[in-house]
Design a protein around this motif. Structure first.
Motif, short mmCIF file in Angstrom:
data_model
loop_
_atom_site.label_atom_id
_atom_site.label_comp_id
_atom_site.label_asym_id
_atom_site.label_seq_id
_atom_site.Cartn_x
_atom_site.Cartn_y
_atom_site.Cartn_z
N THR A 106 27.15 -15.83 21.82
CA THR A 106 27.50 -17.21 22.14
C THR A 106 28.97 -17.24 22.55
O THR A 106 29.66 -16.22 22.47
CB THR A 106 27.33 -18.15 20.93
N ALA A 107 29.44 -18.40 22.97
CA ALA A 107 30.85 -18.58 23.32
C ALA A 107 31.44 -19.75 22.54
O ALA A 107 30.75 -20.75 22.31
CB ALA A 107 31.01 -18.82 24.82
N ASP A 108 32.70 -19.62 22.15
CA ASP A 108 33.38 -20.72 21.47
C ASP A 108 33.77 -21.84 22.42
O ASP A 108 33.85 -23.00 22.02
CB ASP A 108 34.65 -20.21 20.77
N ALA A 109 34.06 -21.48 23.68
CA ALA A 109 34.52 -22.47 24.67
C ALA A 109 35.65 -23.32 24.09
O ALA A 109 35.66 -24.54 24.20
CB ALA A 109 33.36 -23.35 25.12
N MET A 168 41.82 -19.36 24.50
CA MET A 168 41.89 -18.01 25.06
C MET A 168 41.88 -16.92 24.00
O MET A 168 41.26 -15.87 24.18
CB MET A 168 43.16 -17.85 25.90
N THR A 169 42.57 -17.15 22.90
CA THR A 169 42.71 -16.08 21.91
C THR A 169 42.25 -16.47 20.50
O THR A 169 41.92 -15.59 19.71
CB THR A 169 44.18 -15.62 21.82
N ALA A 170 42.23 -17.73 20.17
CA ALA A 170 41.87 -18.16 18.81
C ALA A 170 40.37 -18.44 18.71
O ALA A 170 39.75 -18.93 19.64
CB ALA A 170 42.65 -19.42 18.43
N THR A 220 31.05 -9.62 15.50
CA THR A 220 32.23 -9.30 16.30
C THR A 220 32.60 -10.51 17.16
O THR A 220 31.73 -11.17 17.71
CB THR A 220 32.00 -8.09 17.23
N PHE A 221 33.88 -10.77 17.28
CA PHE A 221 34.38 -11.90 18.07
C PHE A 221 35.55 -11.42 18.93
O PHE A 221 36.36 -10.62 18.48
CB PHE A 221 34.85 -13.05 17.16
N GLY A 222 35.65 -11.95 20.16
CA GLY A 222 36.68 -11.45 21.06
C GLY A 222 37.46 -12.54 21.77
O GLY A 222 36.99 -13.67 21.92
N PHE A 223 38.67 -12.17 22.21
CA PHE A 223 39.48 -13.07 23.04
C PHE A 223 38.61 -13.61 24.18
O PHE A 223 37.83 -12.88 24.79
CB PHE A 223 40.67 -12.33 23.63
#
Length: 414
Positions: free
Chosen positions: A264-267, A270-272, A399-402
């Protein structure tokens, strides 16, 4: 009908060990890999330490020609994948080469090559003297390409990039291609070689990394009230994913089954990470749904938890939103406290940890957490300081990424 997918081979090149057995032994023992940087002089950097590979000489694994034409991130990929392929024991000569593929991940690719070549140009006399290997060494897909070339695998072959969710993305894609019967075996995982002046300096300037220079071994301290950022790591993790019936037919050793995966995406930023963990919550829900499980069925949850104030708490909020804050039996760990954060390779080595936790019925510790942040709820069972014996039948890796990328994989015991 969708195929079942299992893991039949593992390979690891990490700051805690240059092969799976050493890596796992040190993870269970709660060792820290953090120390002052030796790759370059870090004196003028805000952060001066990292989790580097130890006693690793690439010439022990690769010949001169392969070393000359590859960046360290590709070299790490070749070393880890060699171990995983050997561990899987499959006889490639008896297979159609188009049935075997490679899906590999790296967040940064050939950063060392990029720095060296640009520096040589800008500090020289202005005449371009770029190496003919510059582009092939630099591009992020070269690790997957070289694994394919080295072994003759002619099936699906490409690279995933989703920052620190990268290798979970690669594992998920490999899982889905095999489920759809588009491959029998896929070598997957991720590698990263980010401990270079430019890469390290960029993260340092962001103040994303811990500045605990006086005591680097304890710098990665997820959930601790005094945590001040992540610790960078380098290396690679490799897994051989295989169609279940194919693995059984050849009598393969099976570490576990991939039960579900989601992205999924946080939308949001950019970094948090999203402060309420909304993207992470949905990602876990989808992965669990595919696995036919609920959050309380999970025995071990390897958190992304990098030791940042916002990130650790947002992930805990995501877990709490699924458990509804009720007491449960899920055991939670943050192994980056030992390995450091391997960026695009993090998910791969943490997948290995999940699978070996199932095999050995032991959950590794979260180290360095001396004073829990009061915001950490009592309903969560975080394994602190020492490993515990615990039966693990279902494990989840986050796992989560920029960029707001969330990658979650669920593994089950057969």
């Amino acid at each position: 009908m969708l195929k079942r997918v299992v893991v039949t081979g593992l390979g690891a090149l990490t700051p805690l060990g240059n092969k799976v057995t050493d890596f796992w032994k040190n993870v269970v023992a709660g060792k820290s890999a953090a120390a002052r940087i030796t790759h370059f002089d870090p004196t003028w950097f805000r952060t001066q330490f990292a989790c580097e590979l130890k006693n690793f000489n690439v010439s022990d694994f690769l010949d001169r020609a392969d070393i000359k034409r590859t960046d360290p991130f590709t070299q790490y990929a070749l070393v880890a994948s060699d171990e995983a392929i050997k561990d899987s024991g499959f006889n490639f000569e008896k297979m159609d080469p188009f049935d075997v593929g490679v899906i590999w991940g790296s967040g940064q690719g050939g950063m060392e090559t990029f720095e060296e070549q640009v520096k040589e140009y800008t500090l020289g006399d202005g005449h371009p003297r770029f190496s003919p290997f510059f582009v092939p060494k630099l591009i992020t897909n070269m690790a997957s390409g070289m694994i394919s070339i080295r072994n003759g695998y002619m099936g699906i072959n490409y690279t995933t990039v989703s920052a620190c969710a990268t290798s979970n993305t690669a594992i998920m894609d490999a899982y889905n291609y095999i489920r759809l019967n588009k491959a029998k075996i896929i070598v997957t995982g991720g590698s990263e070689a980010p401990i270079t002046p430019a890469s390290f300096g960029g993260f340092s300037s962001m103040k994303a990394m811990s500045a605990r220079n006086h005591d680097p071994e304890t710098a990665s301290r997820p959930f601790d009230i005094d945590r001040d950022g992540f610790v960078m790591g380098e290396g690679a993790g490799a897994l051989v994913l295989e169609e279940y019936e194919h693995a059984v037919k050849r009598g393969a050793h099976i570490y576990g089954e991939v039960r579900g995966a989601a992205m999924t995406a946080d939308a949001y930023h950019m970094t948090a990470t999203h402060p309420e963990g909304l993207g992470a919550t949905k990602g876990m829900q989808l992965a669990l749904q595919e696995a036919g499980a609920s959050i309380t069925d999970i025995d071990y949850l390897n958190m992304h938890a990098t030791s940042t104030h916002v990130g650790d708490l947002s992930e805990l909020k995501a877990i709490l939103s699924l458990t509804k804050g009720e007491k449960n039996e899920i055991r939670i760990g943050a192994t980056k406290s030992m390995t450091g954060h391997l960026l695009g390779a993090a998910g791969a080595i943490e997948a290995i940890i999940c699978l070996l936790a199932m095999r050995d019925k032991v959950i590794p510790p979260t180290i360095n957490t001396t004073t829990l942040d009061p915001a950490v709820p009592d309903s969560l069972n975080i394994v602190l300081n020492e490993a515990i014996d615990y039966p693990v039948n279902l494990a989840m890796s986050n796992t989560f990424g920029f960029g707001g990328h969330n990658g979650i994989v669920v593994f089950g015991k057969l």
